[in-house]
Write a protein that holds these residues in place. Sequence first.
Motif, PDB file in Angstrom:
ATOM      1  N   CYS A 195       0.863  -1.172   0.000  1.00 41.15           N
ATOM      2  CA  CYS A 195       0.000   0.000   0.000  1.00 41.15           C
ATOM      3  C   CYS A 195       0.903   1.225   0.000  1.00 41.15           C
ATOM      4  O   CYS A 195       1.551   1.521   1.009  1.00 41.15           O
ATOM      5  CB  CYS A 195      -0.906  -0.009   1.213  1.00 41.15           C
ATOM      6  SG  CYS A 195      -1.952   1.453   1.387  1.00 41.15           S
ATOM      7  N   ALA A 196       0.968   1.911  -1.135  1.00 44.40           N
ATOM      8  CA  ALA A 196       1.817   3.084  -1.283  1.00 44.40           C
ATOM      9  C   ALA A 196       0.973   4.327  -1.086  1.00 44.40           C
ATOM     10  O   ALA A 196      -0.047   4.513  -1.759  1.00 44.40           O
ATOM     11  CB  ALA A 196       2.477   3.093  -2.654  1.00 44.40           C
TER      12      ALA A 196
ATOM     13  N   THR B 257       1.370  13.137   5.150  1.00 48.22           N
ATOM     14  CA  THR B 257       2.614  13.121   5.905  1.00 48.22           C
ATOM     15  C   THR B 257       2.718  11.729   6.499  1.00 48.22           C
ATOM     16  O   THR B 257       2.090  11.410   7.506  1.00 48.22           O
ATOM     17  CB  THR B 257       2.616  14.180   7.013  1.00 48.22           C
ATOM     18  OG1 THR B 257       2.420  15.465   6.427  1.00 48.22           O
ATOM     19  CG2 THR B 257       3.950  14.150   7.765  1.00 48.22           C
ATOM     20  N   PHE B 258       3.488  10.898   5.853  1.00 50.64           N
ATOM     21  CA  PHE B 258       3.446   9.463   6.124  1.00 50.64           C
ATOM     22  C   PHE B 258       3.749   9.138   7.577  1.00 50.64           C
ATOM     23  O   PHE B 258       3.139   8.254   8.159  1.00 50.64           O
ATOM     24  CB  PHE B 258       4.436   8.741   5.204  1.00 50.64           C
ATOM     25  CG  PHE B 258       4.304   7.243   5.218  1.00 50.64           C
ATOM     26  CD1 PHE B 258       5.197   6.467   5.932  1.00 50.64           C
ATOM     27  CD2 PHE B 258       3.291   6.617   4.518  1.00 50.64           C
ATOM     28  CE1 PHE B 258       5.088   5.090   5.944  1.00 50.64           C
ATOM     29  CE2 PHE B 258       3.164   5.235   4.524  1.00 50.64           C
ATOM     30  CZ  PHE B 258       4.062   4.473   5.242  1.00 50.64           C
ATOM     31  N   ASP B 259       4.679   9.861   8.170  1.00 46.67           N
ATOM     32  CA  ASP B 259       5.086   9.544   9.540  1.00 46.67           C
ATOM     33  C   ASP B 259       3.972   9.808  10.546  1.00 46.67           C
ATOM     34  O   ASP B 259       4.060   9.383  11.697  1.00 46.67           O
ATOM     35  CB  ASP B 259       6.322  10.351   9.922  1.00 46.67           C
ATOM     36  CG  ASP B 259       7.555   9.908   9.178  1.00 46.67           C
ATOM     37  OD1 ASP B 259       8.581  10.610   9.261  1.00 46.67           O
ATOM     38  OD2 ASP B 259       7.498   8.867   8.501  1.00 46.67           O
TER      39      ASP B 259
ATOM     40  N   SER C 134      -5.253  -5.899  10.001  1.00 45.75           N
ATOM     41  CA  SER C 134      -3.989  -5.489  10.607  1.00 45.75           C
ATOM     42  C   SER C 134      -3.829  -3.990  10.456  1.00 45.75           C
ATOM     43  O   SER C 134      -4.473  -3.369   9.610  1.00 45.75           O
ATOM     44  CB  SER C 134      -2.813  -6.208   9.929  1.00 45.75           C
ATOM     45  OG  SER C 134      -1.590  -5.923  10.578  1.00 45.75           O
ATOM     46  N   CYS C 135      -2.976  -3.429  11.296  1.00 46.31           N
ATOM     47  CA  CYS C 135      -2.747  -1.984  11.245  1.00 46.31           C
ATOM     48  C   CYS C 135      -1.368  -1.687  11.799  1.00 46.31           C
ATOM     49  O   CYS C 135      -0.863  -2.411  12.671  1.00 46.31           O
ATOM     50  CB  CYS C 135      -3.813  -1.253  12.056  1.00 46.31           C
ATOM     51  SG  CYS C 135      -3.663   0.536  12.069  1.00 46.31           S
ATOM     52  N   ILE C 136      -0.761  -0.628  11.294  1.00 50.00           N
ATOM     53  CA  ILE C 136       0.513  -0.170  11.811  1.00 50.00           C
ATOM     54  C   ILE C 136       0.484   1.342  11.923  1.00 50.00           C
ATOM     55  O   ILE C 136      -0.060   2.032  11.057  1.00 50.00           O
ATOM     56  CB  ILE C 136       1.690  -0.642  10.926  1.00 50.00           C
ATOM     57  CG1 ILE C 136       3.024  -0.305  11.572  1.00 50.00           C
ATOM     58  CG2 ILE C 136       1.594  -0.069   9.516  1.00 50.00           C
ATOM     59  CD1 ILE C 136       4.215  -1.021  10.918  1.00 50.00           C
ATOM     60  N   SER C 137       1.044   1.830  13.004  1.00 50.86           N
ATOM     61  CA  SER C 137       1.190   3.265  13.181  1.00 50.86           C
ATOM     62  C   SER C 137       2.592   3.650  12.724  1.00 50.86           C
ATOM     63  O   SER C 137       3.582   3.171  13.291  1.00 50.86           O
ATOM     64  CB  SER C 137       0.983   3.645  14.639  1.00 50.86           C
ATOM     65  OG  SER C 137       1.202   5.022  14.826  1.00 50.86           O
ATOM     66  N   SER C 138       2.694   4.477  11.709  1.00 53.83           N
ATOM     67  CA  SER C 138       4.002   4.826  11.152  1.00 53.83           C
ATOM     68  C   SER C 138       4.858   5.612  12.130  1.00 53.83           C
ATOM     69  O   SER C 138       6.073   5.599  12.043  1.00 53.83           O
ATOM     70  CB  SER C 138       3.827   5.625   9.860  1.00 53.83           C
ATOM     71  OG  SER C 138       3.203   4.855   8.872  1.00 53.83           O
TER      72      SER C 138
ATOM     73  N   ALA D 203      10.658   5.342   4.165  1.00 54.01           N
ATOM     74  CA  ALA D 203      11.395   5.987   3.064  1.00 54.01           C
ATOM     75  C   ALA D 203      10.625   5.870   1.751  1.00 54.01           C
ATOM     76  O   ALA D 203      10.746   6.728   0.872  1.00 54.01           O
ATOM     77  CB  ALA D 203      12.778   5.368   2.923  1.00 54.01           C
ATOM     78  N   LYS D 204       9.842   4.810   1.635  1.00 57.35           N
ATOM     79  CA  LYS D 204       9.069   4.584   0.418  1.00 57.35           C
ATOM     80  C   LYS D 204       7.593   4.925   0.597  1.00 57.35           C
ATOM     81  O   LYS D 204       6.788   4.717  -0.315  1.00 57.35           O
ATOM     82  CB  LYS D 204       9.205   3.132  -0.041  1.00 57.35           C
ATOM     83  CG  LYS D 204      10.611   2.751  -0.457  1.00 57.35           C
ATOM     84  CD  LYS D 204      10.657   1.312  -0.958  1.00 57.35           C
ATOM     85  CE  LYS D 204      12.056   0.949  -1.438  1.00 57.35           C
ATOM     86  NZ  LYS D 204      12.137  -0.452  -1.935  1.00 57.35           N
TER      87      LYS D 204
END
Length: 127
Positions: free
Chosen positions: A22-23, A28-30, A49-53, A75-76
Motif C-alpha cells: 500500500c503506497a 505526511t506518512f510519519d 492489521s494496522c501499523i502506526s508509522s 522511506a518509500k
Amino acid sequence: EVQLVVSGGGLVQAGGSLRLSCAASGFTFDDLAIGWFRQAPGKEREGVSCISSSDGSTYYADSVKGRFTISSDNAKNTVYLQMNSLKREDTAVYYCAADFPPCGSLLRLYSQGGDYWGQGTQVTVSS
C-alpha cells in the motif's frame, strides 16, 4: 491529492504466501496509521492489521495472528502485508486505509466508513 495504491494479491494455494503493498501519497506518512481490511462475499468488512508509522505499533486480528506480518517502509511511504500460511478463509478483497493514529481509532472508524481507501485487490486461496 491523497492517494493509496494497492498492489499484490492474486491466486495462491492453501499454505502459500502473498505480499500486499500500500503506497501512500499526499499524506505526511510519519503521522499515519495504515490498516488492512478485507471483505469476503456476504461477510462484513474485517480489520485485519494496522501499523502506526509514527511509533511502529501494530495490531492483528486473531484470525491472522502468527501468519500475517505488517511492516512499514517510511522511506518509500509504503506499508506491506506479508501473508503466510494462507487459508481458504483468507479469500477476500483486501483494502488498505489511512488516517490519523492510533490504530484502534482507525479500525473502529473504517469498519463502517472512512475517507481514505486504496483500491481493493482480490486474494483467492485455493485448496
